[in-house]
Write a protein that holds these residues in place. Sequence first.
Motif, PDB file in Angstrom:
ATOM      1  N   PRO A  40      28.506  41.820   4.206  1.00  0.00           N
ATOM      2  CA  PRO A  40      27.120  41.513   3.808  1.00  0.00           C
ATOM      3  C   PRO A  40      26.883  40.013   3.702  1.00  0.00           C
ATOM      4  N   GLY A  41      25.840  39.559   4.364  1.00  0.00           N
ATOM      5  CA  GLY A  41      25.476  38.155   4.294  1.00  0.00           C
ATOM      6  C   GLY A  41      26.304  37.239   5.150  1.00  0.00           C
ATOM      7  N   LYS A  42      27.207  37.821   5.953  1.00  0.00           N
ATOM      8  CA  LYS A  42      28.070  37.014   6.805  1.00  0.00           C
ATOM      9  C   LYS A  42      27.863  37.363   8.262  1.00  0.00           C
ATOM     10  N   GLU A  43      28.288  36.453   9.117  1.00  0.00           N
ATOM     11  CA  GLU A  43      28.173  36.697  10.547  1.00  0.00           C
ATOM     12  C   GLU A  43      29.280  37.648  11.011  1.00  0.00           C
ATOM     13  N   ARG A  44      29.015  38.256  12.158  1.00  0.00           N
ATOM     14  CA  ARG A  44      30.013  39.144  12.730  1.00  0.00           C
ATOM     15  C   ARG A  44      31.234  38.331  13.147  1.00  0.00           C
ATOM     16  N   GLU A  45      32.396  38.845  12.812  1.00  0.00           N
ATOM     17  CA  GLU A  45      33.646  38.127  13.025  1.00  0.00           C
ATOM     18  C   GLU A  45      34.589  38.933  13.907  1.00  0.00           C
ATOM     19  N   PHE A  46      35.148  38.285  14.896  1.00  0.00           N
ATOM     20  CA  PHE A  46      36.160  38.907  15.753  1.00  0.00           C
ATOM     21  C   PHE A  46      37.449  39.029  14.959  1.00  0.00           C
ATOM     22  N   VAL A  47      38.061  40.228  14.996  1.00  0.00           N
ATOM     23  CA  VAL A  47      39.328  40.408  14.286  1.00  0.00           C
ATOM     24  C   VAL A  47      40.467  40.811  15.206  1.00  0.00           C
ATOM     25  N   GLY A  48      40.147  41.118  16.469  1.00  0.00           N
ATOM     26  CA  GLY A  48      41.220  41.423  17.390  1.00  0.00           C
ATOM     27  C   GLY A  48      40.706  42.109  18.628  1.00  0.00           C
ATOM     28  N   GLY A  49      41.500  42.041  19.682  1.00  0.00           N
ATOM     29  CA  GLY A  49      41.108  42.676  20.919  1.00  0.00           C
ATOM     30  C   GLY A  49      42.315  42.992  21.783  1.00  0.00           C
ATOM     31  N   ILE A  50      42.104  43.897  22.713  1.00  0.00           N
ATOM     32  CA  ILE A  50      43.182  44.293  23.611  1.00  0.00           C
ATOM     33  C   ILE A  50      42.620  44.401  25.005  1.00  0.00           C
ATOM     34  N   SER A  51      43.315  43.844  25.969  1.00  0.00           N
ATOM     35  CA  SER A  51      42.856  43.869  27.345  1.00  0.00           C
ATOM     36  C   SER A  51      43.258  45.174  28.015  1.00  0.00           C
ATOM     37  N   TRP A  52      42.849  45.321  29.269  1.00  0.00           N
ATOM     38  CA  TRP A  52      43.100  46.579  29.960  1.00  0.00           C
ATOM     39  C   TRP A  52      44.593  46.886  30.091  1.00  0.00           C
ATOM     40  N   ASN A  53      45.410  45.837  30.163  1.00  0.00           N
ATOM     41  CA  ASN A  53      46.842  46.043  30.367  1.00  0.00           C
ATOM     42  C   ASN A  53      47.631  46.026  29.061  1.00  0.00           C
ATOM     43  N   GLY A  54      46.940  46.022  27.948  1.00  0.00           N
ATOM     44  CA  GLY A  54      47.631  46.092  26.663  1.00  0.00           C
ATOM     45  C   GLY A  54      47.895  44.759  26.006  1.00  0.00           C
ATOM     46  N   ALA A  55      47.547  43.680  26.668  1.00  0.00           N
ATOM     47  CA  ALA A  55      47.756  42.354  26.076  1.00  0.00           C
ATOM     48  C   ALA A  55      46.740  42.134  24.948  1.00  0.00           C
ATOM     49  N   SER A  56      47.235  41.600  23.853  1.00  0.00           N
ATOM     50  CA  SER A  56      46.365  41.387  22.694  1.00  0.00           C
ATOM     51  C   SER A  56      45.803  39.977  22.689  1.00  0.00           C
ATOM     52  N   THR A  57      44.574  39.866  22.314  1.00  0.00           N
ATOM     53  CA  THR A  57      43.962  38.560  22.108  1.00  0.00           C
ATOM     54  C   THR A  57      44.431  38.004  20.770  1.00  0.00           C
ATOM     55  N   THR A  58      44.682  36.715  20.744  1.00  0.00           N
ATOM     56  CA  THR A  58      45.145  36.103  19.506  1.00  0.00           C
ATOM     57  C   THR A  58      44.116  36.318  18.398  1.00  0.00           C
ATOM     58  N   PRO A  59      44.517  36.916  17.306  1.00  0.00           N
ATOM     59  CA  PRO A  59      43.572  37.184  16.224  1.00  0.00           C
ATOM     60  C   PRO A  59      43.319  35.940  15.387  1.00  0.00           C
ATOM     61  N   PRO A  60      42.284  35.947  14.601  1.00  0.00           N
ATOM     62  CA  PRO A  60      42.028  34.806  13.718  1.00  0.00           C
ATOM     63  C   PRO A  60      43.063  34.758  12.603  1.00  0.00           C
ATOM     64  N   ASP A  61      43.215  33.596  12.016  1.00  0.00           N
ATOM     65  CA  ASP A  61      44.204  33.415  10.952  1.00  0.00           C
ATOM     66  C   ASP A  61      43.966  34.371   9.787  1.00  0.00           C
ATOM     67  N   SER A  62      42.715  34.755   9.590  1.00  0.00           N
ATOM     68  CA  SER A  62      42.379  35.599   8.449  1.00  0.00           C
ATOM     69  C   SER A  62      43.056  36.965   8.497  1.00  0.00           C
ATOM     70  N   VAL A  63      43.412  37.409   9.692  1.00  0.00           N
ATOM     71  CA  VAL A  63      44.046  38.733   9.819  1.00  0.00           C
ATOM     72  C   VAL A  63      45.383  38.692  10.537  1.00  0.00           C
ATOM     73  N   LYS A  64      45.781  37.529  10.988  1.00  0.00           N
ATOM     74  CA  LYS A  64      47.016  37.408  11.754  1.00  0.00           C
ATOM     75  C   LYS A  64      48.207  37.901  10.948  1.00  0.00           C
ATOM     76  N   GLY A  65      49.015  38.731  11.595  1.00  0.00           N
ATOM     77  CA  GLY A  65      50.185  39.275  10.932  1.00  0.00           C
ATOM     78  C   GLY A  65      49.907  40.521  10.125  1.00  0.00           C
ATOM     79  N   ARG A  66      48.649  40.865   9.956  1.00  0.00           N
ATOM     80  CA  ARG A  66      48.288  42.054   9.172  1.00  0.00           C
ATOM     81  C   ARG A  66      47.595  43.124  10.011  1.00  0.00           C
ATOM     82  N   PHE A  67      46.876  42.720  11.039  1.00  0.00           N
ATOM     83  CA  PHE A  67      46.127  43.652  11.888  1.00  0.00           C
ATOM     84  C   PHE A  67      46.787  43.734  13.251  1.00  0.00           C
ATOM     85  N   THR A  68      46.904  44.946  13.751  1.00  0.00           N
ATOM     86  CA  THR A  68      47.517  45.176  15.062  1.00  0.00           C
ATOM     87  C   THR A  68      46.638  46.124  15.860  1.00  0.00           C
ATOM     88  N   ILE A  69      46.480  45.817  17.144  1.00  0.00           N
ATOM     89  CA  ILE A  69      45.660  46.658  18.011  1.00  0.00           C
ATOM     90  C   ILE A  69      46.541  47.338  19.037  1.00  0.00           C
TER      91      ILE A  69
END
Length: 123
Positions: A40-69
């Motif tokens: 609420p009251g904040k902008e939409r934030e990217f937290v992670g992504g995965i490409s077609w071949n399974g490669a993960s996009t580098t997550p933001p520091d706020s979730v790095k090491g805690r979120f896995t896709i």
Amino acid sequence: VQLQASGGGLVQAGGSLRLSCAASRRTISNNGVGWFRQAPGKEREFVGGISWNGASTTPPDSVKGRFTISRDRAKNTVYLQMSSLKPEDTAVYYCASSRTSSSPTVYSQYTYWGQGTLVTVSS
């Protein structure tokens, strides 16, 4: 394509949740998929992504090491595993299918969006 995000709920700080993003009507196997969140009251934030071949996009520091896709092609589903949750992770989480095979961090690069699932982390 239709995307259905699910798995949100109420969890205590330090707990875990796994969100699912199930696609229907068309395969998303060749597309990147991203997860975003909006508090609420904040902008939409990217937290992670995965490409077609399974490669993960580098997550933001706020979730790095805690979120896995990960993705299950057979089920046409992408998952967001969240652990060590913090109260500041509270938000509505959205999954989206990218215009391309990659999973960029910019939400304008995504074409189809799920309806969002609410994650609430209590302290």
